[in-house]
Design an enzyme around this catalytic site. Structure first.
Site, PDB file in Angstrom:
ATOM      1  N   SER B 114       0.814  -1.218   0.000  1.00 27.36           N
ATOM      2  CA  SER B 114       0.000   0.000   0.000  1.00 27.36           C
ATOM      3  C   SER B 114       0.849   1.271   0.000  1.00 27.36           C
ATOM      4  CB  SER B 114      -0.943  -0.004   1.201  1.00 27.36           C
ATOM      5  OG  SER B 114      -0.228   0.164   2.391  1.00 27.36           O
ATOM      6  N   LYS B 151       1.117   4.302   6.873  1.00 23.43           N
ATOM      7  CA  LYS B 151       0.447   5.204   5.937  1.00 23.43           C
ATOM      8  C   LYS B 151       0.971   6.616   6.126  1.00 23.43           C
ATOM      9  CE  LYS B 151      -2.691   2.225   4.370  1.00 23.43           C
ATOM     10  NZ  LYS B 151      -1.923   1.083   4.924  1.00 23.43           N
TER      11      LYS B 151
END
Lengths: 191, 191
Positions: B114, B151
């Site tokens: 991701s 993230k």
DNA sequence: TAAGATAGCGAACGAGCGTTCGATAGTCAA
DNA sequence: TTGACTATCGAACGCTCGTTCGCTATCTTA
């Protein structure tokens, strides 16, 4: 005692900051121990545990173990600043992890974004093992026009070619022999 | 004098081996100086030149400059760039380069892709400094549903959100508070 | 060659070092 | 509850540390 855990942390931070270990008196002050003999006892424990050592001239020195970092694998119950690591999560030093043959290994700073799609960005340090032998698929540091370039080594019709990992760049098809400086074995990035 | 050059080398070697500096008497022995006062004079010269320093508790410690490598580099083939990190923030070890606060720093293995577009791939080790405070734009390790996720932290209408760097993944908008484990300060990849 | 700087020697010194030892308080198991 | 064990304190001690000072030998340069 598990106090030792936090003592070690303090010592590690101190060393990281100053690159030297303090005297017993200063350690005591630093860790909140009022007696030098407490410090001596603690140092003895750390020596036993393999975190500290004495130089030939009896000075206190850290061991390799002293520098190990915990590897936080699984989701840890992140409550508070309690040092994790107690568990089985292995610890290692980054140097040991990346470098197998120190004398053959150098760091090269990456310039440009031609290997972006391989997750290699400008400014990264590439860990390169100097070796004559490279094989298809390796990422190599080659010498082209007296310059280092980092590319993936591939084979086309029996000829070695250097493929960037970024569609914006062309494949290099060197004429004649190809000079390989070394093979990339790792990468280090600092933010 | 140019003796100092070789004195420095010996000191550097000693430090590299033991991770501590010897006493004046031992330095003298090591360098072939018979008098501690000669050592004291030499140390004073090195302090002036910025190679050595004293810790707050008056112990001798190396400075960053102590670890500088002579830019020498093999003059092999003109134009051959110098492979070692030629930047100013030179470090003896990779651990040193990446880790400032050992006790607050852990390694976390990356799962999934991701963050691919930020050059962070599956299997990489992320160097994370545990800290409550993270700011917009930092890449953070957050705890969502008891799992680590890596993230980029961003702000949307006054709310913190977690943005993957891969178009295939959605932005995470946590309800209520967001639990931050730490901030990414570096990355290590082994091939 | 004389003046000045630069290394280095050797001796003396007091401060601070790491060690040692006995005492105390807390923890854990029998 | 007792006894073993551990972590700590505090005091005492001798030794090593880094400092200082006066001296010599070697270079440099005017």
């Amino acid at each position: 005692m598990s106090n030792d855990r936090s003592y070690l942390s303090l010592l590690q931070d101190y060393y990281a900051q100053h690159r030297a270990l303090p005297s017993y008196a200063s350690i005591g002050h630093l860790l909140g121990l009022k007696s030098k003999s407490s410090v001596a006892a603690m140092v003895a424990r750390f020596k036993l545990a393999g975190y500290l050592d004495s130089t030939p001239d009896k000075r206190l020195a850290p061991t390799k173990r002293f520098f190990e970092r915990p590897l936080a694998e699984a989701p840890v119950q992140a409550g508070m600043p309690n040092p994790v690591d107690d568990g089985q999560g292995d610890a290692l030093t980054i140097d040991d992890y990346l470098i197998e043959r120190p004398s053959q290994t150098v760091l090269v700073r990456v310039k440009g974004d031609s290997m972006m799609d391989a997750g290699i960005l400008e400014g990264d340090l590439v860990v390169v093992e100097k070796a004559a032998a490279a094989k298809r698929g390796d990422i190599v540091v080659a010498i082209v026009d007296g310059q280092f370039t980092l590319k993936r080594l591939d084979l086309e019709r029996g000829q070695f070619v250097l493929k960037p990992e970024n569609r914006a760049y062309p494949v290099l098809r060197p004429e004649g022999s190809l000079e390989i400086f070394g093979v990339m074995v790792g990468l280090v990035r600092k933010l």
